[in-house]
Enzyme design. Structure first.
Site, PDB file in Angstrom:
ATOM      1  CB  CYS A  69      -0.999  -0.042   1.155  1.00 33.52           C
ATOM      2  SG  CYS A  69      -2.460   0.939   0.784  1.00 33.52           S
ATOM      3  CG  HIS A 128      -3.717  -3.657   2.946  1.00 33.57           C
ATOM      4  ND1 HIS A 128      -2.699  -3.209   3.752  1.00 33.57           N
ATOM      5  CD2 HIS A 128      -4.348  -2.548   2.488  1.00 33.57           C
ATOM      6  CE1 HIS A 128      -2.714  -1.890   3.808  1.00 33.57           C
ATOM      7  NE2 HIS A 128      -3.713  -1.464   3.047  1.00 33.57           N
ATOM      8  CD  GLU A 133      -1.434  -6.451   4.843  1.00 30.90           C
ATOM      9  OE1 GLU A 133      -1.076  -6.676   3.660  1.00 30.90           O
ATOM     10  OE2 GLU A 133      -1.649  -5.297   5.282  1.00 30.90           O
TER      11      GLU A 133
HETATM   12  N1  GLN Z   1      -1.914   6.731   2.672  1.00 27.43           N
HETATM   13  C1  GLN Z   1      -2.056   5.985   1.474  1.00 27.43           C
HETATM   14  C2  GLN Z   1      -3.419   6.169   0.843  1.00 27.43           C
HETATM   15  O1  GLN Z   1      -4.339   6.608   1.479  1.00 27.43           O
HETATM   16  C3  GLN Z   1      -1.793   4.525   1.725  1.00 27.43           C
HETATM   17  C4  GLN Z   1      -2.836   3.880   2.565  1.00 27.43           C
HETATM   18  C5  GLN Z   1      -2.355   2.580   3.174  1.00 27.43           C
HETATM   19  O2  GLN Z   1      -1.153   2.299   3.187  1.00 27.43           O
HETATM   20  N2  GLN Z   1      -3.269   1.800   3.709  1.00 27.43           N
HETATM   21  O3  GLN Z   1      -3.588   5.856  -0.308  1.00 27.43           O
END
Ligand code: GLN
Length: 544
Positions: A387, A518, A520
């Protein structure tokens, strides 16, 4: 279909493993052939966990349908190997919201709507709905917090009401803690007795007590708890501290917990089979060769306990992949802000066989993460960006290879000359109108995988579904420039607009992969996530 209900409440103090105990009870019943689902009740007024700070509350876990919830939901999914939905999670806030919505829709037909019985009735409704949706014969419901708190009294009232309606179909488990005084071996049972009294005053009597303690409890202590708490001796389960949480279902079965539950619920087991799980547990014990994995983050300010909780799904996903490969992961925490203060510190990254930059928000520690990613890329150390970790890898590549100096994300700098990461297009207009609710892309979305890529070698398929939680994305305007300088966009949304996976070709780097989602959240003990597996394999190859 007949449904039976097991409630799990906590006594004495929190943080003694109610979530894992609930998941483990589910696992052992599942291994006896029952279809099981699990529900978490959080006493918070927050409607979901999306607005809670991970340093205080731990990781925000995301379900397929986009529900942002407590990390225990992750434990249930991992232990039971099922995908749960928003029906399996409720907070005080969400229950009140549902009741208020019903009231506004005239569903109470002019009656006075009262905290009791309408709030507990709504809790029961939700539990029954989840049971039906998951076709569950047994529903395990964990009540967050500890008995005696004002916060969870209405949930205990729901248990009492459901039990009054179906006396033979409801069991109550108390997970309690037995402290040891001083450095001696004097294990104290009195706090547990008080917790049972508190339950009694709510009209409830536990059927089972899971007695958490450092070293487990002996027969004598079981007898004492049984007599003083009015619980059958076979219903007192010794739950010592364990090396791995995955030992717990096996430990519960040493005290024949599933037999006891089956007897109490008067049901017939269809099979006895914890075989696969036991094999997994013994594989963990055999995984001794160490591998060093670094996680670069910023949620370090409130001590070690919280730290591990903020990234629990990543830690478990690393473990699943490592155990499958027969190695033991040694995970270390690297504070990205230290990389900003002391440039020499970055060189310490060469001590690791693989490094992860996980999800995150905001500007703090970001330059340290970008510097770390540059070092990992240049020194060919396996890198897995998740992410924010993917977005920052794109920024690093843009700045240092594609010649877009000063490139960044508009999350940090709205005026940047090169906004290589920018707010998702469909969200822009909402935010302009100050409509911040629902501006994240949440839950499961499909991605198409490019053949010949590392991602394809991992997944072995061209279409995958993964869970998301982000507001920003790779800016379409820069994709061509990035591709021309060698970055591969190996996963994209089916319409080709959203970049889901980036990587460097294998002849340039052993493993440099970033994912917008994600992975995970979908890793399971017996079914590790393919990308984590590839990352761990690359890290294993790095062992010289
Ligand atoms: N801050 C980034 C976004 O909002 C990544 C979000 C995250 O890592 N869950 O896109």
């Amino acid at each position: 279909m007949r449904t039976q209900y097991i409630f799990v409440a906590g006594g004495v103090m929190s943080g003694v493993g109610k979530g894992i105990a609930s998941a483990s009870i589910g696992k052992i019943l599942q291994s006896r052939g029952f279809s099981v689902t699990a529900i978490k009740i959080d006493p918070y007024v927050n409607v979901d966990a999306g607005t809670m700070n991970p340093t205080e509350h731990g990781e925000v876990f995301v379900l397929d349908d986009g529900m942002e919830c407590d990390q225990d939901m992750g434990n249930y999914e991992r232990f039971l190997d099922v995908n749960l939905s928003s029906d399996n999670y409720m907070t005080t806030g969400s229950v009140y919201q549902a009741v208020i919505n019903r009231e506004r829709a005239l569903e109470y037909k002019g009656k006075c709507v009262e905290v009791v019985p309408h709030i507990p009735m709504e809790v029961i409704n939700k539990i029954k709905k989840a049971a039906k949706k998951n076709r569950a014969e047994i529903v395990i419901t964990e009540i967050g917090g500890t008995v005696g708190e004002y916060q969870n009294i209405l949930f205990l009232e729901a248990v009492r009401m459901l039990k009054a309606e179906n006396p033979g179909d409801v069991l109550l488990v108390l997970v309690s803690y037995l402290p040891i005084i001083g450095d001696g071996h004097e294990l104290k049972t009195k706090p547990t007795q008080y917790a049972v009294r508190t339950l009694n005053s709510a009209g409830l009597q536990p059927d089972i007590i899971i007695a958490r303690s450092k070293n487990g409890i002996d027969k004598k202590r079981k007898e004492k708890i049984a007599i003083s708490c009015g619980v059958e001796e076979n219903g007192i389960i010794s739950a010592p501290n364990v090396e791995s949480i995955y030992d717990i279902p096996v430990n519960f079965e040493k005290d024949n917990l599933s037999d006891f539950i089956i007897k109490k619920l008067k049901i017939k087991p269809k099979r006895v089979d914890l075989k696969e799980w036991r094999a997994f547990v013994s594989k963990i014990k055999k995984s001794v060769k160490p591998i060093k994995i670094g996680i670069v983050g910023k949620y370090f300010t409130t001590g070690e306990f919280v730290l591990a909780d903020s990234y629990i799904s990543i830690i478990e996903a690393v473990k699943h992949a490592a155990y499958a490969t027969g190695i033991k992961p040694e995970i270390e925490w690297l504070n990205s802000e230290e990389f900003e203060q002391n440039k020499e510190k970055i060189k310490e990254l060469s001590n690791y066989n693989g490094v992860i930059v996980p999800g995150g928000f905001g500007g703090r520690g970001v330059e340290g993460k970008i510097a770390a990613i540059k070092y990992l890329r240049e020194n060919k150390i396996p890198y897995f960006g998740i992410c924010y970790g993917m977005q920052l890898a794109v920024i690093e590549y843009a700045r240092n290879i594609a010649g877009l100096s000063g490139a960044t994300t508009t999350e940090i700098d709205k005026q940047t000359e090169y906004p290589v990461i920018d707010i998702q297009r469909e969200q822009k207009s909402k935010i302009e109108k100050n409509d911040y609710g629902g501006t994240m892309r949440l839950g499961a979305y499909e991605a198409e995988i490019k053949k010949g890529s590392i991602a394809h070698a991992a997944y072995k398929q061209t279409s995958v579904s993964e869970r998301h939680r982000h507001r920003y994305e790779v800016n379409e305007d820069y994709i061509e420039a990035m591709e021309n300088s060698g970055l591969v966009f190996s996963g994209q949304s089916p319409d080709g607009k959203l970049m889901e996976i980036i990587e460097l070709p294998r002849d340039k780097h052993p493993f440099f992969v970033g994912v917008q989602f994600h992975p995970e959240f979908k890793s399971r003990p017996l079914n590790p996530h393919p990308l984590f597996k590839k990352f761990i394999e690359a890290a294993k190859n790095d062992l010289k």
